[in-house]
Design an enzyme around this catalytic site. Structure first.
Site, short mmCIF file in Angstrom:
data_model
loop_
_atom_site.label_atom_id
_atom_site.label_comp_id
_atom_site.label_asym_id
_atom_site.label_seq_id
_atom_site.Cartn_x
_atom_site.Cartn_y
_atom_site.Cartn_z
N SER A 11 -10.08 -0.55 6.89
CA SER A 11 -9.47 -0.44 5.56
C SER A 11 -8.77 -1.67 5.03
CB SER A 11 -8.47 0.71 5.54
OG SER A 11 -9.17 1.91 5.36
N SER B 62 -9.86 1.83 2.74
CA SER B 62 -8.99 2.58 1.87
C SER B 62 -7.94 1.75 1.11
CB SER B 62 -8.26 3.65 2.70
OG SER B 62 -7.39 3.05 3.64
N LYS C 60 0.85 -1.20 0.00
CA LYS C 60 0.00 0.00 0.00
C LYS C 60 0.88 1.25 0.00
CE LYS C 60 -3.95 1.95 2.59
NZ LYS C 60 -4.87 1.76 3.72
N1 GLN Z 1 -13.19 4.06 5.97
C1 GLN Z 1 -12.68 4.52 7.22
C2 GLN Z 1 -12.31 5.98 7.11
O1 GLN Z 1 -12.64 6.54 6.14
C3 GLN Z 1 -11.50 3.68 7.64
C4 GLN Z 1 -10.27 4.01 6.92
C5 GLN Z 1 -9.10 3.18 7.34
O2 GLN Z 1 -9.26 2.16 7.99
N2 GLN Z 1 -7.93 3.67 6.97
O3 GLN Z 1 -11.71 6.56 7.95
#
Ligand code: GLN
Length: 493
Positions: free
Chosen positions: A183, A159, A84
C-alpha cells in the site's frame, strides 16, 4: 496562485527544507502555497478526507516564530506533511475511510505523528485510503475515490492512494502511508513518486489502526529518494509502545546517500517477469537494470520459487489477522452504533453491518473462516508454513545479491471502475509487493519511466531486513542517472 507559489509546490522536500533553513521562504508562505494548490486541484484529485486550513496556517506560523526566536529546530521544521487517515492524530478526525469511524477523534497521537511534531513538521491534513487500508485503488473508501494526478480518469493505487496523490499532485511535499501488502509501493509506482516500506519493526505502529499486525508498517512518500530518507530519519527509532519495535541504533540515512555503492549486486528474480506483466512496464524495468549496469553494478539472476504462492498466502494471513483486529469495532467500545433497537447481539450485527463496507466484510468473513475450528490447519496454519518458505527464499537470494530489482506493479494505473467488481483482479495488482511484507524485509518503489500514454512506471527494489541505508543508496544511484523524479503531472501546470 502566484507564479512563485506554483514553482514552490513543485520543489522536492529537501529543496524546500534548504529554503526554509536559509530564510528564503517562510513556513507560513509554504503552507499558503500548498493550500492554494489544494484550492485548485483538490476538487479533481480528492486526496484529503480532512484539511483544516486554519490549524495548518497556525502551525506554520508557530514554526516561523520558533525559527525567528533562534530555537533549535528539527530536520523537518516548517515543512507540510500529509498523513494517511489510519494514523491517529490527537483531536483530529481519523476515519480509516470507514463509516464505522465517522466522527472519531482520537484522544492521542500515533508515535509517528508525535515524531513529526518533534521534527518540526506541519501536519497537513489526513489523506484518503481504501477502507481500513484494504484495497489497491482507494475505490474502497466509504467517502470518495482519489484520482491519479497523471490522469484523473484513473486510480492512484492504494491503499495509501490519498497520500501518494497528494505528493504526486504537489498538494504536499511529503506524506506518510502504511503498507501491509504493497500500500505504499504500489501507489508510489502508479503516481510516479518514491515510496518506502521499511523493515518490519523499524517504525513504530503505535497509533496506526491495525489491519494485519504481523505485516503492517508505516513509511514515507516523496518526489525523490532524499525526501524519503529525510522523512524516514524523522520517524524511525525504538518505541516501547509497539511490542515489535526494534531497539537498535538508528543509522544516519542521509550521510552517505549520494555515495554510489561500489560493486553493487542487483538480483533479478525470473519470477518477476511472468504472466500478466505489461510489456511497457517490463521495458522500463529492463532499462532501469541497464542504468545499474552502466554504473558498474552486476546483475545477478536469482529465483524466488515460492513467490507464486505469495498472494494466496497473504490473503489468508492478512484476512485472519484483520478479522481479529476489526472485532473491536462493535458499536460499544468503538465505532458507529446502529439506531435500530434490538438485543446486544442484534446491536453488534447491525452496527457492523451498517458501518463496514463490502470489501471489509469480505475480508472479515474470509479471515474468520480461515481461523475457524476444522479449517485452521488447512488454511491459516498452512499459510504460516508457506510464509516461512517465502522468507527462506529471500534469505537465500540475499546471500547472492545486495538488493533485488523488478517491477512494483504489473501494470500502470488502471481506470476508475475497471477492476472494482472483480476482487481477484484487484488482488493481483499487489503480486510483486506482497512477499516483502510476508518476509518482513525492506522495499522501495522509485519512478523509472512512463507508458506511451504518459502514465508513470515504478521500479521496486527490495533489501534484507534493516538494510534501508543500502536500499536508499542503491535507489539514489538510479535516480542520479535519470530524471524521472523531476517530472510533474501536466495538471499541476
Ligand atoms: N492491496 C493489498 C490489500 O488489499 C495491500 C493493502 C495494504 O498494503 N494495506 O490488502
Amino acid at each position: 496562485m502566484s507564479l512563485d507559489h506554483a514553482a514552490l509546490v513543485r520543489l522536492s522536500a529537501s529543496d524546500l527544507v534548504g529554503k526554509l533553513q536559509r530564510g528564503e521562504v517562510k513556513s507560513a508562505e509554504l503552507a499558503q502555497a500548498f493550500l492554494a494548490a489544494c484550492d485548485r486541484h483538490e476538487p479533481t484529485i480528492k486526496a484529503f478526507l480532512h484539511l483544516d486550513r486554519q490549524a495548518i496556517l497556525d502551525a506554520a506560523e508557530r514554526s516561523d516564530a520558533r525559527r525567528k526566536a533562534g530555537e533549535k529546530l528539527g530536520i523537518l521544521a516548517g515543512l507540510p506533511i500529509a498523513i494517511k487517515d489510519n494514523l491517529c492524530q490527537k483531536g483530529v478526525p481519523t476515519t480509516c475511510a470507514s463509516k464505522i469511524l465517522q466522527g472519531f477523534k482520537p484522544p492521542y497521537s500515533a508515535t509517528v505523528v508525535e515524531r513529526l511534531d518533534g521534527a518540526g513538521a506541519v501536519c497537513f491534513g489526513k489523506t484518503n485510503l481504501d477502507e481500513f487500508a484494504m484495497g489497491s485503488s482507494t475505490e474502497n473508501s466509504a467517502y470518495q475515490t482519489t484520482r491519479n494526478p497523471w490522469d484523473p480518469a484513473r486510480i492512484p493505487g492504494g491503499s495509501s492512494g490519498g497520500s501518494a496523490a497528494a505528493v504526486a499532485g504537489c498538494l504536499a511535499p511529503l506524506s506518510l502511508g502504511s503498507d501491509t501488502g504493497g500500500s505504499i509501493r504500489q501507489p508510489a509506482s502508479l503516481c510516479g513518486i518514491v515510496g518506502l516500506k521499511p523493515t518490519y519493526g523499524l517504525v513504530s505502529r503505535y497509533g496506526l489502526v491495525a489491519f494485519a499486525s504481523s505485516l503492517d508498517q508505516i513509511g514515507p512518500f516523496s518526489h525523490d529518494v532524499t525526501g524519503c530518507a529525510l522523512l524516514l530519519q524523522a520517524i524511525v527509532g525504538h518505541d516501547g509502545r509497539d511490542s515489535i519495535s526494534v531497539n537498535q541504533p538508528v543509522p544516519d540515512y542521509l550521510a552517505d546517500l549520494d555515495k554510489p555503492l561500489a560493486g553493487l549486486r542487483v538480483g533479478v528474480a525470473r519470477e518477476f517477469f511472468g504472466e500478466g506483466l505489461d510489456p511497457q512496464v517490463e521495458k522500463a524495468v529492463r532499462a532501469a537494470l541497464d542504468v545499474y549496469k552502466s554504473q558498474g553494478a552486476t546483475i545477478v539472476d536469482v529465483s524466488l520459487p515460492t513467490s507464486p504462492h505469495a498472494v494466496a498466502t497473504y490473503y489468508l494471513v492478512a484476512t485472519a489477522e484483520a478479522s481479529s483486529n476489526l472485532a473491536r469495532f462493535d458499536g460499544v467500545r468503538y465505532g458507529h452504533r446502529t439506531a435500530r433497537k434490538g438485543n446486544l447481539i442484534e446491536q453488534y450485527c447491525r452496527s457492523r453491518g451498517e458501518g463496514f463496507g463490502a470489501e471489509v466484510k469480505r475480508r472479515i468473513m474470509l479471515g474468520t473462516y480461515a481461523l475457524s475450528s476444522g479449517y485452521i490447519d488447512a488454511y491459516y496454519l498452512q499459510s504460516l508454513k508457506v510464509r516461512r518458505l517465502i522468507l527462506e527464499d529471500f534469505q537465500k537470494v540475499f546471500s547472492q545479491c545486495d538488493v533485488l530489482a523488478g517491477p512494483t506493479a504489473p501494470t500502470a494505473a488502471f481506470k476508475v471502475g475497471e477492476k472494482s467488481s472483480d476482487p481477484l483482479a484487484m488482488y493481483l495488482s499487489d503480486i510483486y509487493t506482497i512477499s516483502c511484507n510476508l518476509a518482513g524485509i525492506s522495499g522501495i518503489s522509485i519512478p523509472c519511466g512512463f507508458t506511451d500514454n504518459g502514465l508513470p512506471i515504478g521500479l521496486q527494489m527490495q533489501g534484507p531486513q534493516f538494510a534501508e541505508s543500502t536500499l536508499l543508496r542503491a535507489a539514489r544511484m538510479h535516480e542520479k542517472a535519470t530524471d524521472w523524479h523531476t517530472r510533474r503531472p501536466a495538471l499541476v501546470g
